[in-house]
Design an enzyme around this catalytic site. Structure first.
Site, PDB file in Angstrom:
ATOM      1  N   TYR A 144      -1.326   0.225  -3.656  1.00 28.70           N
ATOM      2  CA  TYR A 144      -2.466  -0.191  -4.463  1.00 28.70           C
ATOM      3  C   TYR A 144      -2.357   0.861  -6.221  1.00 28.70           C
ATOM      4  O   TYR A 144      -2.522   2.102  -5.606  1.00 28.70           O
ATOM      5  CB  TYR A 144      -3.575  -0.285  -4.382  1.00 28.70           C
ATOM      6  CG  TYR A 144      -4.936  -0.293  -5.141  1.00 28.70           C
ATOM      7  CD1 TYR A 144      -6.353   0.641  -5.724  1.00 28.70           C
ATOM      8  CD2 TYR A 144      -5.538  -1.824  -5.961  1.00 28.70           C
ATOM      9  CE1 TYR A 144      -7.095   0.836  -5.883  1.00 28.70           C
ATOM     10  CE2 TYR A 144      -6.215  -1.400  -6.846  1.00 28.70           C
ATOM     11  CZ  TYR A 144      -6.991  -0.783  -7.359  1.00 28.70           C
ATOM     12  OH  TYR A 144      -8.331  -0.339  -8.262  1.00 28.70           O
ATOM     13  N   ASP A 238       2.411   8.222  -6.398  1.00 24.72           N
ATOM     14  CA  ASP A 238       1.340   7.548  -6.815  1.00 24.72           C
ATOM     15  C   ASP A 238       0.200   8.289  -5.455  1.00 24.72           C
ATOM     16  O   ASP A 238       0.950   8.265  -4.629  1.00 24.72           O
ATOM     17  CB  ASP A 238       1.545   6.091  -6.826  1.00 24.72           C
ATOM     18  CG  ASP A 238      -0.907   6.351  -6.812  1.00 24.72           C
ATOM     19  OD1 ASP A 238      -1.194   4.626  -6.829  1.00 24.72           O
ATOM     20  OD2 ASP A 238      -1.113   7.152  -6.941  1.00 24.72           O
ATOM     21  N   LYS A 266      -8.998  11.507  -7.216  1.00 24.57           N
ATOM     22  CA  LYS A 266      -9.616  12.190  -6.195  1.00 24.57           C
ATOM     23  C   LYS A 266      -9.671  13.472  -6.026  1.00 24.57           C
ATOM     24  O   LYS A 266     -10.797  14.198  -6.774  1.00 24.57           O
ATOM     25  CB  LYS A 266      -9.353  11.577  -4.988  1.00 24.57           C
ATOM     26  CG  LYS A 266      -9.227   9.559  -4.861  1.00 24.57           C
ATOM     27  CD  LYS A 266      -8.582   9.217  -3.507  1.00 24.57           C
ATOM     28  CE  LYS A 266      -8.772   7.994  -3.628  1.00 24.57           C
ATOM     29  NZ  LYS A 266      -9.713   7.197  -4.005  1.00 24.57           N
TER      30      LYS A 266
END
Ligand code: KE4
Length: 428
Positions: A144, A238, A266
């Protein structure tokens, strides 16, 4: 745990927010029960609106490596707020954070900040397409990368939890440029290059966290690097989740394979909205205003978020053996869970990478998305609900990753293991 106030709050929220949540995975759809509405966070703990306390292994899906209410980050935010919230003009703190990040990664001369991981990845893909002049991209089933159109194809995390891997509303005209390969399977990637000579990049979570925790094999990453070099495509890591979580250098602290572009999110925002993407100068200078590839954002590099991120990164760099101690706690927890499950005949696969941990209700090792999908999600749902009743807040999906924060002690971990022994016994 009594959760009447959460139930009332959830019903009210559903009247004015789709599904009652601002991000689907929070709705607890793949597990039983009502999502908890949170009143506050305190160190390793969350407190819900009914006053119940939980040890928090989600940490806002990764950002809060120092737990809730870290003094250094809080003070940095409060000081920054006094100067003003946002200017839409450059500030020196952006340069400071950018320099701190670039000096850590061999592949990065420059970095640009955005406001989410989705934005970072979307921009990195456009940059790779602009730099190579090619349109196709390769992604992996179960990974994802945020919800931008090109990437919401066979996604992991929330999407697969809902069993709708390719979302309606994404034009087929767009996703025909997204080629799917199988994680840890180099042959499937070679096939993509046989089917297209227009591949701009391969994008991968080098430590997949959105199909559960599934690290890429080193030989697989080496193969991706070789294929990209052979075909003139860029390799994008990623690291929105694994960045500063798997090690101080994320996955790049654990593999010798160097990417061309890296995305972050994050932890880099310390709990505030921040994403980033970086690469060597010749790639990054393709970006507007110097280059032709357009990318922009009203709140990109917002000084409050930058100061939170800088405080987070400075603290990460200052603590000796931080990641070995977090990994030791992750191992303590997962070995304890595995022993507790196995003692009553429940199979459990576990793995850790630095402060990240994962477990699958599965009798076999999980190396890719198909393996992950064979896990017992019913059992996971019941385990999640029963642990929640005992004050343990785990990620509400089998296809997510858990996190250890610096505020967690061995005693807290041992208590969680003890609770799990009771729960596994009831489950068996
Ligand atoms: P955001 O746009 O949610 O900040 O980042 C998207 C993203 C990109 N890349 C990776 C590897 C990610 O894990 C994410 C977001 N992670 C999910 C949790 N697995 C966010 C939680 C949510 O969607 O609410």
């Amino acid at each position: 745990m009594l959760t009447q106030k959460s139930e009332t709050a959830f019903n009210k929220a559903k009247d004015v927010i789709p599904g009652g949540v601002d991000s689907p995975v929070r709705a607890f759809k793949s597990v039983e029960g009502t999502p908890l509405f949170i009143e506050k966070g305190e160190g390793a703990y969350l407190v819900d609106v009914d006053g119940n306390r939980y040890i928090d292994f989600v940490q806002s899906w990764g950002p809060l490596i120092f737990g809730h209410g870290d003094k250094k980050i809080e003070d940095a935010v409060i000081d920054a707020v006094k100067q003003g919230l946002s200017f839409g003009a450059p500030t020196e703190v952006e340069t400071k954070l950018a320099s701190e990040i670039c000096m850590m990664f061999d592949c990065m001369d420059k970095v640009r900040f955005v406001s989410s991981g989705t934005e970072a990845v979307m921009s990195a893909i456009r940059l790779a397409r602009g730099f190579t002049g090619r349109d196709d991209i390769v992604k992996f089933e179960g990974c994802y990368h945020g919800h931008s159109d090109s990437l919401l194809v066979q996604a992991g995390s929330g999407a697969v939890t809902f069993g709708t891997p390719s979302s309606p509303g994404v034009p087929a005209d767009l996703t025909k440029h997204t080629l799917l390969a199988k994680y840890n399977d180099l042959e499937s990637v070679k096939k993509c290059f046989e089917n297209s000579d227009d591949i701009a990049c391969i994008i991968i979570e080098p430590i997949a966290g959105n199909m559960g925790l599934v690290p890429a094999d080193e030989i697989f990453l080496e193969g991706l690097r070789t294929l990209c070099d052979k075909h003139g495509a860029l390799l994008i890591y990623d690291e929105v989740m694994s960045g500063f979580r798997a090690s101080l250098k994320g996955a790049q602290g654990l593999t010798a394979v160097i990417p061309d572009i890296v995305t972050f999110g994050k932890v880099i925002g310390g709990g505030m909205p921040v994403g980033a993407f970086g690469a060597r100068r010749e790639i990054m200078d393709k970006l507007s205003p110097d280059g032709p590839v357009y990318q922009a954002g009203t709140l990109s590099g917002n000084p409050i978020a930058m100061n939170a991120g800088l405080a987070s990164l400075t603290k990460l760099k200052s603590i000796e053996n931080l990641y070995s101690s977090l990994e030791a706690k992750a191992k303590r927890l997962t070995q304890g869970l595995k022993a507790a499950a196995n003692s009553v005949g429940i199979p459990l696969q576990v793995d850790v990478r630095g402060s990240m941990f994962g477990f699958f209700f599965n009798a076999n090792p999980v190396k890719n998305f198909d393996d992950a999908l064979r896990s017992d999600t019913e059992m996971f749902a019941r385990f999640h609900q029963m642990m929640l009743q005992e004050g343990v807040y785990l990620a509400c999906s089998q296809f997510e990753t858990g996190f250890i924060s610096t505020e967690m002690s061995d005693e807290m971990i041992d208590k969680v293991i003890e609770v799990s022994q009771k729960v596994f016994k009831e489950l068996s």
